[in-house]
Design a protein around this motif. Structure first.
Motif, PDB file in Angstrom:
ATOM      1  N   GLN A 127      16.499  13.107  45.345  1.00 24.64           N
ATOM      2  CA  GLN A 127      17.107  12.793  44.060  1.00 24.64           C
ATOM      3  C   GLN A 127      18.534  12.310  44.256  1.00 24.64           C
ATOM      4  N   ALA A 128      18.913  11.347  43.455  1.00 24.74           N
ATOM      5  CA  ALA A 128      20.285  10.849  43.470  1.00 24.74           C
ATOM      6  C   ALA A 128      21.210  11.941  42.946  1.00 24.74           C
ATOM      7  N   GLY A 129      22.453  11.888  43.364  1.00 28.99           N
ATOM      8  CA  GLY A 129      23.444  12.825  42.858  1.00 28.99           C
ATOM      9  C   GLY A 129      23.562  14.115  43.636  1.00 28.99           C
ATOM     10  N   ASP A 131      24.678  16.592  46.764  1.00 29.82           N
ATOM     11  CA  ASP A 131      25.830  16.690  47.644  1.00 29.82           C
ATOM     12  C   ASP A 131      25.523  15.889  48.910  1.00 29.82           C
ATOM     13  N   ARG A 136      15.749  10.012  40.011  1.00 32.97           N
ATOM     14  CA  ARG A 136      16.841  10.387  39.107  1.00 32.97           C
ATOM     15  C   ARG A 136      18.024   9.423  39.130  1.00 32.97           C
ATOM     16  N   LEU A 137      17.766   8.172  39.471  1.00 32.92           N
ATOM     17  CA  LEU A 137      18.838   7.174  39.439  1.00 32.92           C
ATOM     18  C   LEU A 137      19.400   6.997  38.035  1.00 32.92           C
ATOM     19  N   ALA A 145      20.033   9.221  35.920  1.00 30.87           N
ATOM     20  CA  ALA A 145      20.866  10.353  35.517  1.00 30.87           C
ATOM     21  C   ALA A 145      22.007  10.627  36.486  1.00 30.87           C
ATOM     22  N   SER A 146      22.286   9.699  37.389  1.00 30.47           N
ATOM     23  CA  SER A 146      23.318   9.925  38.403  1.00 30.47           C
ATOM     24  C   SER A 146      24.308   8.777  38.435  1.00 30.47           C
ATOM     25  N   ARG A 147      25.548   9.128  38.673  1.00 29.18           N
ATOM     26  CA  ARG A 147      26.583   8.102  38.823  1.00 29.18           C
ATOM     27  C   ARG A 147      27.079   8.018  40.262  1.00 29.18           C
ATOM     28  N   ARG A 148      26.945   9.096  40.997  1.00 31.98           N
ATOM     29  CA  ARG A 148      27.439   9.135  42.373  1.00 31.98           C
ATOM     30  C   ARG A 148      26.256   9.019  43.325  1.00 31.98           C
ATOM     31  N   LEU A 149      26.246   7.938  44.091  1.00 27.85           N
ATOM     32  CA  LEU A 149      25.088   7.647  44.944  1.00 27.85           C
ATOM     33  C   LEU A 149      25.401   7.719  46.437  1.00 27.85           C
ATOM     34  N   SER A 186      25.534  10.159  48.393  1.00 27.45           N
ATOM     35  CA  SER A 186      24.676  11.079  49.133  1.00 27.45           C
ATOM     36  C   SER A 186      23.457  10.368  49.704  1.00 27.45           C
TER      37      SER A 186
END
Length: 86
Positions: free
Chosen positions: A39-41, A43, A66-67, A69-73, A75
């Protein structure tokens, strides 16, 4: 031409020996191409650790969930780099 079949397994905890043993058995079936789903996001360090944990299955590809629902990719890049995933 052969037919491809996608088999979605239950979630597998890389910290559980039993889960990993079962995943190893599935990955060893002739003709199987294991693909890691993360899943994206996550740690970055945990994502990289998870990708390395599944390296024994000869996984070469990564599917990201879950792209939406995530802003930080970052990881995902860490996971791909840590285990040589495409």
């Amino acid at each position: 031409a052969g037919t491809s079949v996608l088999v979605d397994t239950a979630g597998c905890n890389p910290l559980e020996e039993g889960d990993m043993a079962e995943m190893g058995q599935l990955a060893s079936i002739p003709g199987i191409e294991p693909v890691l789903a993360l899943q994206a996001g996550m740690d970055s360090l945990e994502a990289a650790d998870a990708a390395r944990a599944f390296a024994f299955t000869a996984v070469k590809r990564l599917i990201v969930t879950r792209l939406d629902a995530s802003r930080r990719l970052g990881s995902l890049l860490a996971a791909a780099e840590a285990s040589g995933l495409a």
